[in-house]
Design a protein around this motif. Structure first.
Motif, PDB file in Angstrom:
ATOM      1  N   ASN A 157       3.241   7.974 -36.155  1.00  0.00           N
ATOM      2  CA  ASN A 157       2.300   7.504 -36.927  1.00  0.00           C
ATOM      3  C   ASN A 157       2.299   5.668 -37.297  1.00  0.00           C
ATOM      4  O   ASN A 157       2.628   5.068 -38.109  1.00  0.00           O
ATOM      5  CB  ASN A 157       2.547   7.947 -38.592  1.00  0.00           C
ATOM      6  CG  ASN A 157       1.163   7.698 -39.367  1.00  0.00           C
ATOM      7  OD1 ASN A 157      -0.072   7.834 -38.888  1.00  0.00           O
ATOM      8  ND2 ASN A 157       1.305   7.652 -40.628  1.00  0.00           N
ATOM      9  N   TRP A 159       0.770   1.926 -37.034  1.00  0.00           N
ATOM     10  CA  TRP A 159      -0.395   1.311 -37.150  1.00  0.00           C
ATOM     11  C   TRP A 159      -0.362  -0.150 -36.740  1.00  0.00           C
ATOM     12  O   TRP A 159       1.003  -0.611 -37.116  1.00  0.00           O
ATOM     13  CB  TRP A 159      -0.848   1.140 -38.537  1.00  0.00           C
ATOM     14  CG  TRP A 159      -1.552   2.642 -38.961  1.00  0.00           C
ATOM     15  CD1 TRP A 159      -0.685   3.499 -39.508  1.00  0.00           C
ATOM     16  CD2 TRP A 159      -2.931   2.985 -38.972  1.00  0.00           C
ATOM     17  NE1 TRP A 159      -1.499   4.864 -39.697  1.00  0.00           N
ATOM     18  CE2 TRP A 159      -3.092   4.411 -39.467  1.00  0.00           C
ATOM     19  CE3 TRP A 159      -4.090   2.351 -38.541  1.00  0.00           C
ATOM     20  CZ2 TRP A 159      -4.206   4.924 -39.546  1.00  0.00           C
ATOM     21  CZ3 TRP A 159      -5.240   2.919 -38.521  1.00  0.00           C
ATOM     22  CH2 TRP A 159      -5.383   4.360 -39.116  1.00  0.00           C
ATOM     23  N   LYS A 161      -2.224  -3.911 -36.430  1.00  0.00           N
ATOM     24  CA  LYS A 161      -3.401  -4.865 -36.637  1.00  0.00           C
ATOM     25  C   LYS A 161      -3.507  -5.787 -35.563  1.00  0.00           C
ATOM     26  O   LYS A 161      -2.614  -6.684 -35.509  1.00  0.00           O
ATOM     27  CB  LYS A 161      -3.414  -5.392 -38.131  1.00  0.00           C
ATOM     28  CG  LYS A 161      -4.896  -6.127 -38.390  1.00  0.00           C
ATOM     29  CD  LYS A 161      -4.691  -6.881 -39.834  1.00  0.00           C
ATOM     30  CE  LYS A 161      -6.161  -7.307 -40.178  1.00  0.00           C
ATOM     31  NZ  LYS A 161      -6.085  -7.903 -41.548  1.00  0.00           N
ATOM     32  N   LEU A 166      -8.018  -2.156 -35.953  1.00  0.00           N
ATOM     33  CA  LEU A 166      -6.778  -1.645 -36.259  1.00  0.00           C
ATOM     34  C   LEU A 166      -6.639  -0.545 -35.117  1.00  0.00           C
ATOM     35  O   LEU A 166      -7.688   0.136 -34.815  1.00  0.00           O
ATOM     36  CB  LEU A 166      -7.027  -0.847 -37.581  1.00  0.00           C
ATOM     37  CG  LEU A 166      -7.065  -1.637 -38.699  1.00  0.00           C
ATOM     38  CD1 LEU A 166      -7.313  -0.745 -40.107  1.00  0.00           C
ATOM     39  CD2 LEU A 166      -5.685  -2.546 -39.018  1.00  0.00           C
ATOM     40  N   HIS A 168      -4.237   2.758 -33.934  1.00  0.00           N
ATOM     41  CA  HIS A 168      -3.308   3.901 -34.635  1.00  0.00           C
ATOM     42  C   HIS A 168      -2.772   4.735 -33.522  1.00  0.00           C
ATOM     43  O   HIS A 168      -3.723   5.315 -32.643  1.00  0.00           O
ATOM     44  CB  HIS A 168      -4.043   4.744 -35.505  1.00  0.00           C
ATOM     45  CG  HIS A 168      -3.145   5.654 -36.049  1.00  0.00           C
ATOM     46  ND1 HIS A 168      -3.537   7.061 -35.742  1.00  0.00           N
ATOM     47  CD2 HIS A 168      -2.398   5.944 -36.880  1.00  0.00           C
ATOM     48  CE1 HIS A 168      -2.585   7.984 -36.312  1.00  0.00           C
ATOM     49  NE2 HIS A 168      -1.757   7.176 -37.109  1.00  0.00           N
ATOM     50  N   ARG A 170      -0.431   8.072 -32.545  1.00  0.00           N
ATOM     51  CA  ARG A 170       0.169   9.162 -33.507  1.00  0.00           C
ATOM     52  C   ARG A 170       1.844   9.192 -33.251  1.00  0.00           C
ATOM     53  O   ARG A 170       2.620   9.369 -33.894  1.00  0.00           O
ATOM     54  CB  ARG A 170      -0.306  10.435 -33.304  1.00  0.00           C
ATOM     55  CG  ARG A 170       0.377  11.479 -34.020  1.00  0.00           C
ATOM     56  CD  ARG A 170      -0.528  12.943 -33.859  1.00  0.00           C
ATOM     57  NE  ARG A 170      -0.052  14.048 -34.758  1.00  0.00           N
ATOM     58  CZ  ARG A 170      -0.302  15.209 -34.479  1.00  0.00           C
ATOM     59  NH1 ARG A 170      -1.330  15.665 -33.718  1.00  0.00           N
ATOM     60  NH2 ARG A 170      -0.093  15.985 -35.345  1.00  0.00           N
ATOM     61  N   VAL A 184      -4.189   8.031 -29.374  1.00  0.00           N
ATOM     62  CA  VAL A 184      -4.569   6.770 -29.909  1.00  0.00           C
ATOM     63  C   VAL A 184      -6.024   6.402 -30.528  1.00  0.00           C
ATOM     64  O   VAL A 184      -6.799   7.212 -29.606  1.00  0.00           O
ATOM     65  CB  VAL A 184      -4.257   5.667 -28.750  1.00  0.00           C
ATOM     66  CG1 VAL A 184      -4.422   4.273 -29.012  1.00  0.00           C
ATOM     67  CG2 VAL A 184      -2.787   6.010 -28.264  1.00  0.00           C
ATOM     68  N   THR A 185      -6.170   5.864 -31.460  1.00  0.00           N
ATOM     69  CA  THR A 185      -7.558   5.290 -31.729  1.00  0.00           C
ATOM     70  C   THR A 185      -7.592   4.151 -32.319  1.00  0.00           C
ATOM     71  O   THR A 185      -6.563   3.487 -32.949  1.00  0.00           O
ATOM     72  CB  THR A 185      -7.973   6.393 -33.101  1.00  0.00           C
ATOM     73  OG1 THR A 185      -7.738   7.855 -32.809  1.00  0.00           O
ATOM     74  CG2 THR A 185      -9.192   6.140 -33.475  1.00  0.00           C
ATOM     75  N   TYR A 187      -9.890   1.128 -33.930  1.00  0.00           N
ATOM     76  CA  TYR A 187     -10.993   1.000 -34.982  1.00  0.00           C
ATOM     77  C   TYR A 187     -11.504  -0.408 -34.899  1.00  0.00           C
ATOM     78  O   TYR A 187     -11.138  -1.524 -35.331  1.00  0.00           O
ATOM     79  CB  TYR A 187     -10.551   1.292 -36.377  1.00  0.00           C
ATOM     80  CG  TYR A 187     -10.119   2.599 -36.434  1.00  0.00           C
ATOM     81  CD1 TYR A 187     -11.011   3.725 -36.957  1.00  0.00           C
ATOM     82  CD2 TYR A 187      -8.857   3.020 -36.315  1.00  0.00           C
ATOM     83  CE1 TYR A 187     -10.503   4.979 -37.142  1.00  0.00           C
ATOM     84  CE2 TYR A 187      -8.231   4.450 -36.465  1.00  0.00           C
ATOM     85  CZ  TYR A 187      -9.072   5.232 -36.984  1.00  0.00           C
ATOM     86  OH  TYR A 187      -8.730   6.585 -37.118  1.00  0.00           O
ATOM     87  N   THR A 197     -15.316   3.022 -32.806  1.00  0.00           N
ATOM     88  CA  THR A 197     -13.935   3.746 -32.731  1.00  0.00           C
ATOM     89  C   THR A 197     -13.988   4.075 -31.063  1.00  0.00           C
ATOM     90  O   THR A 197     -14.863   4.336 -30.369  1.00  0.00           O
ATOM     91  CB  THR A 197     -13.606   4.643 -33.623  1.00  0.00           C
ATOM     92  OG1 THR A 197     -14.516   5.896 -33.066  1.00  0.00           O
ATOM     93  CG2 THR A 197     -13.845   4.628 -34.790  1.00  0.00           C
ATOM     94  N   SER A 199     -11.081   6.333 -28.523  1.00  0.00           N
ATOM     95  CA  SER A 199      -9.672   7.180 -28.720  1.00  0.00           C
ATOM     96  C   SER A 199      -9.428   7.820 -27.332  1.00  0.00           C
ATOM     97  O   SER A 199     -10.283   7.755 -26.494  1.00  0.00           O
ATOM     98  CB  SER A 199      -9.986   8.387 -30.004  1.00  0.00           C
ATOM     99  OG  SER A 199     -10.813   8.874 -29.890  1.00  0.00           O
ATOM    100  N   ARG A 246       7.383   0.358 -37.031  1.00  0.00           N
ATOM    101  CA  ARG A 246       7.803   1.160 -37.997  1.00  0.00           C
ATOM    102  C   ARG A 246       9.446   1.491 -37.504  1.00  0.00           C
ATOM    103  O   ARG A 246       9.462   2.576 -36.847  1.00  0.00           O
ATOM    104  CB  ARG A 246       7.120   2.670 -37.877  1.00  0.00           C
ATOM    105  CG  ARG A 246       7.495   3.580 -39.004  1.00  0.00           C
ATOM    106  CD  ARG A 246       6.496   4.668 -39.047  1.00  0.00           C
ATOM    107  NE  ARG A 246       7.228   5.482 -40.161  1.00  0.00           N
ATOM    108  CZ  ARG A 246       6.544   6.866 -40.428  1.00  0.00           C
ATOM    109  NH1 ARG A 246       5.283   7.073 -39.842  1.00  0.00           N
ATOM    110  NH2 ARG A 246       6.973   7.414 -41.485  1.00  0.00           N
TER     111      ARG A 246
END
Length: 364
Positions: A157, A159, A161, A166, A168, A170, A184-185, A187, A197, A199, A246
């Motif tokens: 998870n 993210w 910028k 953005l 993202h 998973r 992956v997505t 935005y 978007t 993905s 993260r």
């Protein structure tokens, strides 16, 4: 006056054995009850995944069990100390030792030394077992207890910028040039407004960005969906932005977390919360040493005076007050209100002084 650190070799071994046995007995009872309740809450999610059965339930227990042991071991040491000292007091063994010229510090000394051994075992257990179990359980939960990809070093998870956009992912695997992204997505935004978007299932580093495959794009203005075998996204985004986005202190051992903090510093990222967690990896296990001091009030005073239960309650209250203050200080360190060292060690030093004060007053 007896000036030795221990009352005697025989008494020290007797008290240490009693303390260790009762502490681990309390730990076993607590962990078994909590593991049962936790498994009842998660078993539905695990068995909902096609192909999962009893083997997956036992696998979950093998990953969750070390976490529960590490979390509740300090509580067990506190309760084990209270039970040990209250039993000695009730059987007038403390009175016999005091009559023989043994001081309160000498009575507590065998328990303190035994708790130092427990602290060392706890630290090694957390470094070698708990961090790995936490990382494996987190990766498994991220795929809803389904099949976990074979890659190691999974971060969930994430993210990132990049300009107004953005990104993202998973799951993130590997480090450096071997970094891979899954689910992956991207935005796309203009002035904070979503314009579309794109993905895909898998993304790898490619010249000029990240190659996403297969690619599925959606345009908000026209409402159209397009598919393509691949597409290049995230121009200018480096792998470090994903791998360092993260960092979980619970999933890394002391040295690995220290290296992650150094990498974040070089990247210009804030590291205060992680530094507090780094030092708490040391102060957390060492908290076991405090428990004999905080619970020592239960050892002294005449049992027939009717105040033994009250003294045990006071010792328990001091122990639980330490855990409350420790969690509060760590939370303040995560918010940046306390310096990392202060957040990790201030509660320990404060309650060390409180415990020593209580013991000195008791001895007087």
């Amino acid at each position: 006056m007896n000036l030795h650190f221990f009352p005697s070799r025989r008494i020290a071994l007797y008290m240490s054995r009693m303390f260790v046995v009762r502490s681990f007995a309390v730990l076993a009872a607590l962990v078994l009850v909590l593991q049962t309740l936790d498994l009842l809450g998660e078993s539905g999610k695990i068995l909902a995944q096609p192909g999962n059965g009893d083997a997956q339930l036992w696998y979950y227990v093998s990953l969750r069990f070390p976490q529960l042991i590490a979390r509740f071991l300090p509580f067990s040491v506190l309760l084990g100390t209270l039970i040990t000292l209250a039993t000695l007091n009730q059987h007038s063994e403390v009175i016999s030792m005091k009559a023989a010229g043994i001081s309160a510090h000498q009575i507590i000394a065998p328990l303190v030394v035994a708790s130092i051994g427990i602290a060392i075992v706890t630290f090694v257990f957390q470094e070698r077992v708990v961090t790995r179990a936490t990382a494996a359980l987190s990766s498994w939960a991220a795929v809803d207890y389904g099949r976990v990809p074979p890659e190691s070093g999974v971060i969930e998870n994430v993210w990132v910028k990049h300009g107004d956009d953005l990104v993202h992912a998973r799951q993130v695997y590997g480090r450096g040039a071997t970094t891979r992204l899954r689910d992956v997505t991207v935005y796309h935004r203009e002035g904070g407004t979503l314009t579309g978007t794109i993905s895909g299932v898998d993304a790898r580093q490619a010249e000029g960005g990240w190659r996403l495959s297969p690619a599925k794009s959606f345009d908000v203005t026209t409402g159209t969906v397009r598919t393509a075998p691949s597409a290049t996204v995230g121009q200018g985004i480096t792998s470090d932005q994903f791998t360092l986005a993260r960092v979980s202190a619970d999933q890394q051992d002391f040295m690995t977390l220290k290296r992650s903090i150094e990498e974040l510093k070089r990247a210009g990222r804030p590291t205060g919360p992680l530094e507090a967690s780094l030092w708490h990896k040391l102060s957390g296990p060492v908290s076991a040493v405090l428990m004999p001091l905080l619970a020592g009030v239960a050892a002294f005073g005449l049992a027939r005076s009717g105040q033994l239960f009250l003294r045990a309650i006071i010792g328990m209250a001091l122990g639980f007050a330490y855990f409350v203050v420790d969690n509060f200080a760590l939370a303040m360190g995560n918010f940046g209100a306390y310096p990392p060292l202060l957040a990790a060690w201030a509660p320990f030093l404060l309650f060390l002084l409180i415990g020593e004060t209580v013991l000195i007053r008791t001895e007087e």
